[in-house]
Scaffold this active site. Structure first.
Site, PDB file in Angstrom:
ATOM      1  N   GLU A 175       0.804  49.921 -42.000  1.00  0.00           N
ATOM      2  CA  GLU A 175       0.693  49.692 -41.824  1.00  0.00           C
ATOM      3  C   GLU A 175       0.020  49.600 -40.434  1.00  0.00           C
ATOM      4  O   GLU A 175       0.169  50.720 -39.565  1.00  0.00           O
ATOM      5  CB  GLU A 175       1.690  48.373 -41.060  1.00  0.00           C
ATOM      6  CG  GLU A 175       1.405  47.329 -39.795  1.00  0.00           C
ATOM      7  CD  GLU A 175       2.684  46.405 -39.579  1.00  0.00           C
ATOM      8  OE1 GLU A 175       3.207  47.130 -39.311  1.00  0.00           O
ATOM      9  OE2 GLU A 175       2.846  45.183 -39.838  1.00  0.00           O
ATOM     10  N   LYS A 191      14.386  39.857 -24.789  1.00  0.00           N
ATOM     11  CA  LYS A 191      14.186  41.342 -24.212  1.00  0.00           C
ATOM     12  C   LYS A 191      12.297  41.381 -24.960  1.00  0.00           C
ATOM     13  O   LYS A 191      12.465  41.253 -26.199  1.00  0.00           O
ATOM     14  CB  LYS A 191      14.431  42.686 -24.922  1.00  0.00           C
ATOM     15  CG  LYS A 191      14.277  43.938 -24.002  1.00  0.00           C
ATOM     16  CD  LYS A 191      14.145  45.350 -24.308  1.00  0.00           C
ATOM     17  CE  LYS A 191      13.295  45.090 -24.980  1.00  0.00           C
ATOM     18  NZ  LYS A 191      12.416  45.432 -24.581  1.00  0.00           N
ATOM     19  N   CYS A 243       1.295  40.744 -37.817  1.00  0.00           N
ATOM     20  CA  CYS A 243       2.435  40.996 -38.915  1.00  0.00           C
ATOM     21  C   CYS A 243       1.998  41.238 -40.322  1.00  0.00           C
ATOM     22  O   CYS A 243       1.870  41.514 -41.517  1.00  0.00           O
ATOM     23  CB  CYS A 243       3.462  40.952 -38.515  1.00  0.00           C
ATOM     24  SG  CYS A 243       3.753  38.949 -38.145  1.00  0.00           S
ATOM     25  N   GLU A 252      11.734  39.848 -38.625  1.00  0.00           N
ATOM     26  CA  GLU A 252      10.843  40.030 -38.485  1.00  0.00           C
ATOM     27  C   GLU A 252      10.107  41.388 -38.827  1.00  0.00           C
ATOM     28  O   GLU A 252       9.301  42.032 -37.995  1.00  0.00           O
ATOM     29  CB  GLU A 252      10.639  38.777 -38.291  1.00  0.00           C
ATOM     30  CG  GLU A 252       9.211  37.762 -39.115  1.00  0.00           C
ATOM     31  CD  GLU A 252       8.316  38.232 -38.485  1.00  0.00           C
ATOM     32  OE1 GLU A 252       7.138  39.628 -39.397  1.00  0.00           O
ATOM     33  OE2 GLU A 252       7.479  37.786 -37.463  1.00  0.00           O
TER      34      GLU A 252
END
Ligand code: NDP
Length: 481
Positions: free
Chosen positions: A392, A187, A295, A261
């Site tokens: 983040e 997906k 990331c 991850e």
């Protein structure tokens, strides 16, 4: 007297034509394009123009069921029976067709996600094809990778990818799964499904047996139905830490293997003996590549106190030259933010940084009238404990802190919940070894940043997740012994 004239670049726009985006995309199940059970579709827009690009099928639980069944059947009927060398040939074929259709894929990626065409053309698409080439080579060499062991496929892998590197993340996930003999239901992220759908058509063109790869488009609910499906043997997820934690809980009581991850807040550390101009380039690349939607972005700069003022001035000078705007223009350095929601999140962090007392600076780049854009931004006088230094942001926003000693910077760099990557800039090899040993980060780049190779493993510590993708290590999560 010489006049100081600021030279403008003439526009160098890439043509939209090679993208050949269809007005509607269905689900790719069992080797065929199938309408979604719900009959519903969602829009995919170009974040640089806010124009609608296509309508995309939304898969529900019934579609997930169909796709998992197709993947299971394909695994039992074909994929586990063919020889590893045959499997490898199919994967090589995918890689070659991706290269042949590279321009179409690059233009589509840029229109769908907002990243500069230079990046999709020179990084995303070639690196994605390289992953297929690399893992195709492993398909018939698993006995050499794991001597004296019998490596067996797990069965059906459920895979969920994010919006920042759509095709590349699909390649990171599909290539090792196929090479190790698993079948796949993947997906992609809702805002950037188009290149993964084009990959489905490449898989069709490569004549893979039906059901070996299935692509289900949809939002978070589609992903969560995939995670919960009882007939899946493995989940591979790349995305936010919050969703990663939920997936971990959800799969805890099952036998599903899991790799996560997740996010990052990487420290890019510059010592006073570093090659300063190269380090400035590395810091710019670390935080502004792909609009900071990375990331492993070097979103915290630690600069040694003795060179801080010179370094920050050079950084500001370099930021003034960065071109923000039309991602289809080959001159553009910083394209569009992926979605209105992400731009909103970035702006909230910029407001928060000011409120926390950090000093805000942004370039004076002209922004287009339409679309979602953000100027390259930095903050100085950032406190180690501030949210700007801990969380983040996933945008072109750099938090700058200073340090005096090696021990101090290691302590500070490791002081976040994350541990995905780091950068070290110094003239001393011994310092590089010491730093890379003590930094709690899956990847440490030395006098470089954002270098990727299919042969090199990638993954995190702590809340950045676990498991490795890429390289020989990336075969492990898809095998049982
Ligand atoms: P998400 O983690 O929500 O999205 C990643 C993928 O997971 C998408 O395909 C998403 O679908 C899917 N998903 C969402 N909810 C679920 C669920 N409950 N079960 C299974 N799959 C799910 O990230 P966002 O897109 O919301 O981004 C939020 C923040 O996450 C960003 O601002 C950034 O900080 C971080 N992020 C980090 C990434 C990384 O590489 N480390 C990548 C992307 C985001 P869909 O998008 O279609 O809803």
């Amino acid at each position: 007297m010489a006049t100081k004239k600021k030279w403008e670049y003439a526009p160098a726009p890439e043509s939209k034509q090679p993208a050949a985006i269809a007005s509607r995309y269905e689900l790719f199940i069992n080797g065929k394009w199938q309408q979604p059970t719900s009959g519903s579709y969602f829009k995919s827009i170009n974040p640089a123009t806010e124009e609608n690009l296509s309508e995309i099928a939304a898969a529900n639980e019934a579609d997930v069921n169909k796709a998992v069944q197709a993947a299971r059947q394909a695994y039992e009927k074909y994929w586990k029976k063919i020889t590893p060398a045959e499997r490898g040939k199919y994967i090589f074929r995918i890689a070659r067709i991706m290269q042949e259709r590279a321009r179409e894929l690059a233009v589509t990626e840029t229109m769908d996600g907002g990243k500069p065409i230079r990046e999709s053309r020179d990084f995303d698409i070639p690196t994605a094809a390289n992953h297929f080439f690399y893992y195709a080579g492993w398909a018939d060499k698993l006995n050499f990778a794991f001597p004296n062991k019998k490596a067996n496929a797990l069965g059906v892998a459920g895979q969920i990818t994010p919006w920042n590197f759509p095709l590349l993340m699909a390649a990171w996930k599909i290539a090792p799964a196929l090479a190790t003999g698993n079948t796949v239901v993947l997906k992609p992220a809702e805002t950037t499904s188009l290149t993964t759908l084009k990959l489905a058509s490449i898989i069709q063109e490569a004549d893979l047996p039906p059901g070996v790869v299935n692509i289900l488009t949809g939002a978070g609910e589609t992903g969560s139905a995939l995670v919960r499906h009882p007939n899946i043997n493995k989940i591979a997820f790349t995305g936010s830490t919050a969703v990663g934690k939920w997936i971990q809980q959800e799969t805890a009581a099952s036998t599903k293997k899991l790799t996560l991850e997740l996010g990052g807040k990487a420290a890019n550390i510059v010592f006073s003996d570093a090659p300063i101009d190269q380090a400035v380039e590395g810091v710019v690349n670390g935080i502004f590549f792909n609009q900071g939607h990375v990331c492993c972005a070097g979103s915290r700069l630690y600069v040694q106190e003795s060179i801080a003022s010179v370094f920050i001035q050079k950084l500001k000078d370099r930021m003034a030259t960065l071109l923000v705007g039309d991602p289809m223009d080959k001159n553009t350095d910083i394209g569009a933010i992926n979605s209105a929601a992400q731009l909103d999140k970035i702006n909230q962090y910029i407001r928060l940084g000011k409120k926390e007392g950090a000093l805000h600076y942004e370039s004076d780049a002209r922004l287009p009238q339409k679309g979602f854009f953000c100027r390259p931004t930095l903050f100085t006088k950032v406190a180690q404990s501030s949210r700007l230094a801990q969380e983040e942001i996933f945008g072109p926003v750099l938090a700058i802190l200073t340090f005096r000693t090696e021990d101090e910077v290691i302590e500070k760099a490791n002081n976040t919940p994350y541990g995905l990557s780091a950068g070290v800039w110094t003239d001393k090899g011994s310092r590089i070894f010491n730093m890379s040993r003590r930094l709690k980060a899956g990847v440490v780049w030395a006098n470089a940043y954002n270098l990727f190779d299919p042969a090199s493993p990638f993954g995190g510590y702590k809340e950045s997740g676990y498991g490795r993708e890429g390289g020989w290590h990336g075969l492990y999560p898809y095998l049982t012994f």
